[in-house]
Design a protein around this motif. Structure first.
Motif, PDB file in Angstrom:
ATOM      1  N   PHE A  71      -6.792  -4.655 -10.340  1.00  0.00           N
ATOM      2  CA  PHE A  71      -5.187  -5.480  -9.981  1.00  0.00           C
ATOM      3  C   PHE A  71      -5.227  -5.373  -8.723  1.00  0.00           C
ATOM      4  CE2 PHE A  71      -4.227  -1.920 -13.604  1.00  0.00           C
ATOM      5  CZ  PHE A  71      -2.885  -2.348 -14.141  1.00  0.00           C
ATOM      6  N   THR A  72      -6.254  -5.272  -7.581  1.00  0.00           N
ATOM      7  CA  THR A  72      -5.984  -5.568  -6.674  1.00  0.00           C
ATOM      8  C   THR A  72      -7.216  -7.009  -6.845  1.00  0.00           C
ATOM      9  OG1 THR A  72      -6.990  -3.238  -5.711  1.00  0.00           O
ATOM     10  CG2 THR A  72      -7.976  -4.777  -4.012  1.00  0.00           C
ATOM     11  N   ALA A  73      -7.712  -7.549  -7.382  1.00  0.00           N
ATOM     12  CA  ALA A  73      -8.487  -8.591  -7.841  1.00  0.00           C
ATOM     13  C   ALA A  73      -6.914  -9.567  -8.424  1.00  0.00           C
ATOM     14  CB  ALA A  73      -9.652  -8.305  -8.712  1.00  0.00           C
ATOM     15  N   VAL A  74      -6.701  -9.336  -8.955  1.00  0.00           N
ATOM     16  CA  VAL A  74      -5.397 -10.403  -9.306  1.00  0.00           C
ATOM     17  C   VAL A  74      -4.623 -10.795  -8.159  1.00  0.00           C
ATOM     18  CG1 VAL A  74      -3.175 -10.028 -10.636  1.00  0.00           C
ATOM     19  CG2 VAL A  74      -5.708  -9.228 -11.836  1.00  0.00           C
ATOM     20  N   LEU A  75      -3.961  -9.943  -7.546  1.00  0.00           N
ATOM     21  CA  LEU A  75      -3.495 -10.445  -5.844  1.00  0.00           C
ATOM     22  C   LEU A  75      -4.126 -11.017  -5.184  1.00  0.00           C
ATOM     23  CD1 LEU A  75      -2.731  -6.459  -5.331  1.00  0.00           C
ATOM     24  CD2 LEU A  75      -0.640  -8.225  -6.250  1.00  0.00           C
ATOM     25  N   VAL A  76      -5.486 -10.527  -5.241  1.00  0.00           N
ATOM     26  CA  VAL A  76      -6.543 -11.540  -4.472  1.00  0.00           C
ATOM     27  C   VAL A  76      -6.157 -12.735  -4.721  1.00  0.00           C
ATOM     28  CG1 VAL A  76      -9.204 -12.161  -2.808  1.00  0.00           C
ATOM     29  CG2 VAL A  76      -8.131  -9.482  -3.254  1.00  0.00           C
ATOM     30  N   LEU A  77      -6.966 -13.368  -6.041  1.00  0.00           N
ATOM     31  CA  LEU A  77      -6.596 -14.354  -6.652  1.00  0.00           C
ATOM     32  C   LEU A  77      -5.008 -15.282  -6.501  1.00  0.00           C
ATOM     33  CD1 LEU A  77      -8.572 -15.739  -8.546  1.00  0.00           C
ATOM     34  CD2 LEU A  77      -9.008 -13.280  -7.808  1.00  0.00           C
ATOM     35  N   ARG A  78      -3.826 -14.604  -6.758  1.00  0.00           N
ATOM     36  CA  ARG A  78      -2.842 -14.767  -6.679  1.00  0.00           C
ATOM     37  C   ARG A  78      -2.780 -15.919  -5.351  1.00  0.00           C
ATOM     38  NH1 ARG A  78       2.112 -13.803  -8.747  1.00  0.00           N
ATOM     39  NH2 ARG A  78       2.795 -13.668  -6.966  1.00  0.00           N
ATOM     40  N   LEU A  79      -3.270 -14.311  -3.756  1.00  0.00           N
ATOM     41  CA  LEU A  79      -3.501 -15.317  -2.181  1.00  0.00           C
ATOM     42  C   LEU A  79      -3.454 -16.984  -2.427  1.00  0.00           C
ATOM     43  CD1 LEU A  79      -4.578 -12.046  -0.407  1.00  0.00           C
ATOM     44  CD2 LEU A  79      -1.970 -13.002  -0.969  1.00  0.00           C
ATOM     45  N   LEU A 165      -6.946  -6.742   3.169  1.00  0.00           N
ATOM     46  CA  LEU A 165      -6.662  -8.629   2.915  1.00  0.00           C
ATOM     47  C   LEU A 165      -4.885  -8.531   2.787  1.00  0.00           C
ATOM     48  CD1 LEU A 165      -7.892 -11.409   3.466  1.00  0.00           C
ATOM     49  CD2 LEU A 165      -8.174 -11.155   1.107  1.00  0.00           C
ATOM     50  N   VAL A 166      -4.841  -7.852   1.412  1.00  0.00           N
ATOM     51  CA  VAL A 166      -3.286  -8.490   0.537  1.00  0.00           C
ATOM     52  C   VAL A 166      -2.459  -7.661   1.505  1.00  0.00           C
ATOM     53  CG1 VAL A 166      -2.342  -7.530  -1.092  1.00  0.00           C
ATOM     54  CG2 VAL A 166      -4.281  -8.552  -1.700  1.00  0.00           C
ATOM     55  N   GLU A 167      -2.447  -6.278   2.453  1.00  0.00           N
ATOM     56  CA  GLU A 167      -1.284  -6.692   3.314  1.00  0.00           C
ATOM     57  C   GLU A 167      -1.587  -6.762   4.069  1.00  0.00           C
ATOM     58  OE1 GLU A 167      -1.625  -1.913   2.058  1.00  0.00           O
ATOM     59  OE2 GLU A 167      -2.415  -1.826   4.556  1.00  0.00           O
ATOM     60  N   GLU A 168      -2.266  -7.805   4.442  1.00  0.00           N
ATOM     61  CA  GLU A 168      -2.762  -8.727   6.379  1.00  0.00           C
ATOM     62  C   GLU A 168      -1.723  -9.788   6.153  1.00  0.00           C
ATOM     63  OE1 GLU A 168      -3.729  -9.280   9.901  1.00  0.00           O
ATOM     64  OE2 GLU A 168      -3.565  -7.512   8.517  1.00  0.00           O
ATOM     65  N   VAL A 169      -1.850 -10.745   4.781  1.00  0.00           N
ATOM     66  CA  VAL A 169      -1.851 -11.736   4.425  1.00  0.00           C
ATOM     67  C   VAL A 169      -0.516 -12.150   3.739  1.00  0.00           C
ATOM     68  CG1 VAL A 169      -1.759 -13.962   3.088  1.00  0.00           C
ATOM     69  CG2 VAL A 169      -4.284 -13.102   3.834  1.00  0.00           C
ATOM     70  N   ARG A 170       0.131 -11.111   2.901  1.00  0.00           N
ATOM     71  CA  ARG A 170       1.420 -10.770   2.764  1.00  0.00           C
ATOM     72  C   ARG A 170       2.329  -9.752   3.531  1.00  0.00           C
ATOM     73  NH1 ARG A 170       1.645 -14.514  -1.290  1.00  0.00           N
ATOM     74  NH2 ARG A 170       0.787 -13.185  -3.054  1.00  0.00           N
ATOM     75  N   GLY A 171       2.041  -9.063   4.690  1.00  0.00           N
ATOM     76  CA  GLY A 171       2.311  -8.454   5.246  1.00  0.00           C
ATOM     77  C   GLY A 171       3.168  -7.474   4.908  1.00  0.00           C
ATOM     78  N   ALA A 172       3.357  -6.459   3.860  1.00  0.00           N
ATOM     79  CA  ALA A 172       3.181  -5.942   3.353  1.00  0.00           C
ATOM     80  C   ALA A 172       2.067  -4.812   3.281  1.00  0.00           C
ATOM     81  CB  ALA A 172       4.429  -6.415   2.197  1.00  0.00           C
ATOM     82  N   PRO A 173       3.163  -3.480   2.222  1.00  0.00           N
ATOM     83  CA  PRO A 173       1.842  -1.707   2.106  1.00  0.00           C
ATOM     84  C   PRO A 173       1.044  -2.922   0.155  1.00  0.00           C
ATOM     85  CG  PRO A 173       4.116  -1.275   2.322  1.00  0.00           C
ATOM     86  CD  PRO A 173       3.968  -2.595   2.947  1.00  0.00           C
ATOM     87  N   TRP A 174      -0.062  -2.517   0.032  1.00  0.00           N
ATOM     88  CA  TRP A 174      -0.902  -2.558  -0.975  1.00  0.00           C
ATOM     89  C   TRP A 174       0.548  -2.399  -2.315  1.00  0.00           C
ATOM     90  CZ3 TRP A 174      -2.131   1.199  -4.466  1.00  0.00           C
ATOM     91  CH2 TRP A 174      -3.360   0.080  -5.602  1.00  0.00           C
ATOM     92  N   GLU A 175       0.617  -0.866  -1.819  1.00  0.00           N
ATOM     93  CA  GLU A 175       1.577  -0.220  -3.542  1.00  0.00           C
ATOM     94  C   GLU A 175       2.792  -1.640  -3.557  1.00  0.00           C
ATOM     95  OE1 GLU A 175       4.258   2.992  -2.785  1.00  0.00           O
ATOM     96  OE2 GLU A 175       1.016   3.680  -2.184  1.00  0.00           O
ATOM     97  N   ASP A 176       3.459  -1.987  -2.194  1.00  0.00           N
ATOM     98  CA  ASP A 176       4.702  -2.765  -2.865  1.00  0.00           C
ATOM     99  C   ASP A 176       4.362  -4.297  -3.017  1.00  0.00           C
ATOM    100  OD1 ASP A 176       5.774  -0.552  -1.302  1.00  0.00           O
ATOM    101  OD2 ASP A 176       6.508  -1.508   0.739  1.00  0.00           O
TER     102      ASP A 176
END
Length: 461
Positions: A71-79, A165-176
């Motif tokens: 799931f985390t990898a999918v979020l990174v590929l989206r970025l 990384l996801v949190e930093e780029v999105r500006g929101a908690p990972w789970e959100d």
């Protein structure tokens, strides 16, 4: 207890039930639930339990451990797909001052960053995440175990960095971000960072006695992107379909194919022969099948998700014991049972909807030196190159806007195939990464590197 659908033959259903029954009995796990997917939908669900008259179904949550990494990898590929980062970027560019910033995002995804496998003591899976509130607490004073990029070494802290990384780029908690960008679009309503009833309890089973002890279920805090999630076989079955086909609301088919592409060799000494790792996915070749997916474990739970894209079959197996059945192997066995008992029936052949004459001209035999290749135009688009006999390099190609083609796999992945025409517009040859393919072996009218002997072909007098 078992429930099943009528999409599989009775003999296949019995074989599936037998496999999970053996796994639950010999693995000595309080419960085990499995779901098989074919053709984009769940076609069988089975369960075995030590509680008489009661068994879990596809809606009961279990902790899935490291399947969370996918799931985390999918979020990174989206970025990456949104242009917010490049996989070759060093982590430092987006998450400064970690002490591990020289590692690239791609290396973190593939576990080739050289980072430690675990956090500093105490064991993070069995202690509260409040003990490790900052990235520095996760990495410790010496985060590296190997030179960066030199070997595959599975790293849980590496995926914590990807979550940051996801949190930093999105500006929101990972789970959100996870809920908004994956769980809600895919309808994974029974997947969550914390357990939601009905859910299984985690157990440790004594190795030398048929006795059990409950395991603690800790909130992993900063380590959540590496292993926090709870899910069901029903939700993971839907996630498996996504990983096989993509979904433009989340990640394209091309990007999930990239996740399934080997990016790292196996860790030396690991028992899984023929295994490698992509971006957030394990890749295994077993029993003649190419399988992708991920295993997961946390104290009290074991999880496995396995997909055969070629056979269009996937399986999910979840159990609630710390050690016991090899659920990733069991999931692979379920895929094999269906693939062998009920082989995939190919879709009917259909011709192209439209024929492009300039592309049609590329089809047919070509020669690289003296080796014969065929270039085919499948109805689904693109080009397929392969040897006409014996071993040789093959690849699929996608069209570019400028009339060239880019390789998608194999030796020619990323390489450009360019049709070269004569001044009169007729097709001369193909240039594929500097290799010249001609209509005749060493065609004298084509610019073959090194030239062609003017006397041509000859025999022995």
């Amino acid at each position: 207890m078992t429930t099943s659908h009528d999409d599989l033959l009775p003999g296949t259903r019995r074989a599936l039930l037998h496999r999970i029954a053996v796994a639950q009995s010999e693995g000595r796990t309080p419960s085990l639930v499995a779901t098989v997917v074919r053709g984009g939908k769940a076609v069988w669900t089975g369960a075995r339990t030590s509680v008489p008259g009661h068994g879990p179904d596809e809606n009961v949550q279990y902790r899935i451990g490291s399947i969370t990494k996918t799931f985390t990898a999918v979020l990174v590929l989206r970025l990456r797909d949104e242009g917010l980062l490049d996989l070759g970027d060093p982590l430092e560019k987006h998450v400064p001052d970690t002490g591990a910033g020289e590692v690239t995002i791609a290396q973190l995804l593939a576990h080739t960053g050289g980072l430690a496998a675990e956090t500093p003591a105490p064991w993070w899976e069995r202690t509260s995440g409040s003990l490790r509130p900052e990235l520095g607490d996760v990495l410790g004073e010496q985060p590296f175990r190997h030179p960066v990029g030199r070997r595959h070494h599975y790293s849980n802290p590496g995926y914590t960095l990807l979550g940051a990384l996801v949190e930093e780029v999105r500006g929101a908690p990972w789970e959100d971000v996870l809920r908004r960008e994956i769980l809600e679009p895919l309808g994974l309503h029974r997947t969550s960072p914390r357990p939601q009833a009905p859910h299984a309890g985690g157990w440790a089973v004594h190795p030398w006695a048929d006795a059990m002890m409950p395991e603690p279920a800790e909130d992993l805090g900063r380590m959540a992107p590496a292993g926090q999630l709870w899910s069901t076989t029903g939700d993971l079955a839907r996630f498996a379909v996504f990983l096989a086909t993509g979904d433009d609301r989340v990640l394209s088919a091309e990007s999930v194919r990239e996740m399934r592409t080997p990016a790292a060799p196996p860790e030396p000494g690991e028992p899984a022969a023929g295994a490698s790792y992509g971006f957030g996915l394990q890749i295994v070749h077993r029993d003649g099948l190419s399988l992708v997916g991920h295993s997961g474990s946390l104290p009290g739970f074991l999880a496995g998700l396995v997909i055969s894209v070629d056979e269009d079959v996937a399986a999910v197996v979840l159990s609630n014991c710390t050690s016991g059945p090899a659920v990733f192997t069991v999931a692979g066995d379920l895929v094999r049972i269906v693939a062998e008992a009920e082989p995939r029936i190919p879709d009917p052949w259909r011709p192209m909807a439209e024929v492009d004459g300039s592309v049609m001209e590329l089809a047919g035999p070509w020669y690289w030196g003296t080796q014969a290749f065929g270039l085919r135009l499948p109805a689904g688009g693109g080009l397929v190159l392969g040897p006409l006999s014996g071993a040789g390099r093959g690849a699929r190609f996608r069209a570019n806007d400028d009339g060239t083609w880019t390789g998608l796999d194999g030796y020619y992945a990323g390489e450009v195939l360019r049709p070269v025409r004569r001044p009169d517009g007729s097709l001369s040859h193909l240039d594929l990464g500097s290799f010249v393919f001609t209509r005749q072996p060493y065609d004298q009218e084509a610019p073959v590197p090194g030239g062609v002997d003017s006397e041509g072909w000859r025999g022995i007098p």
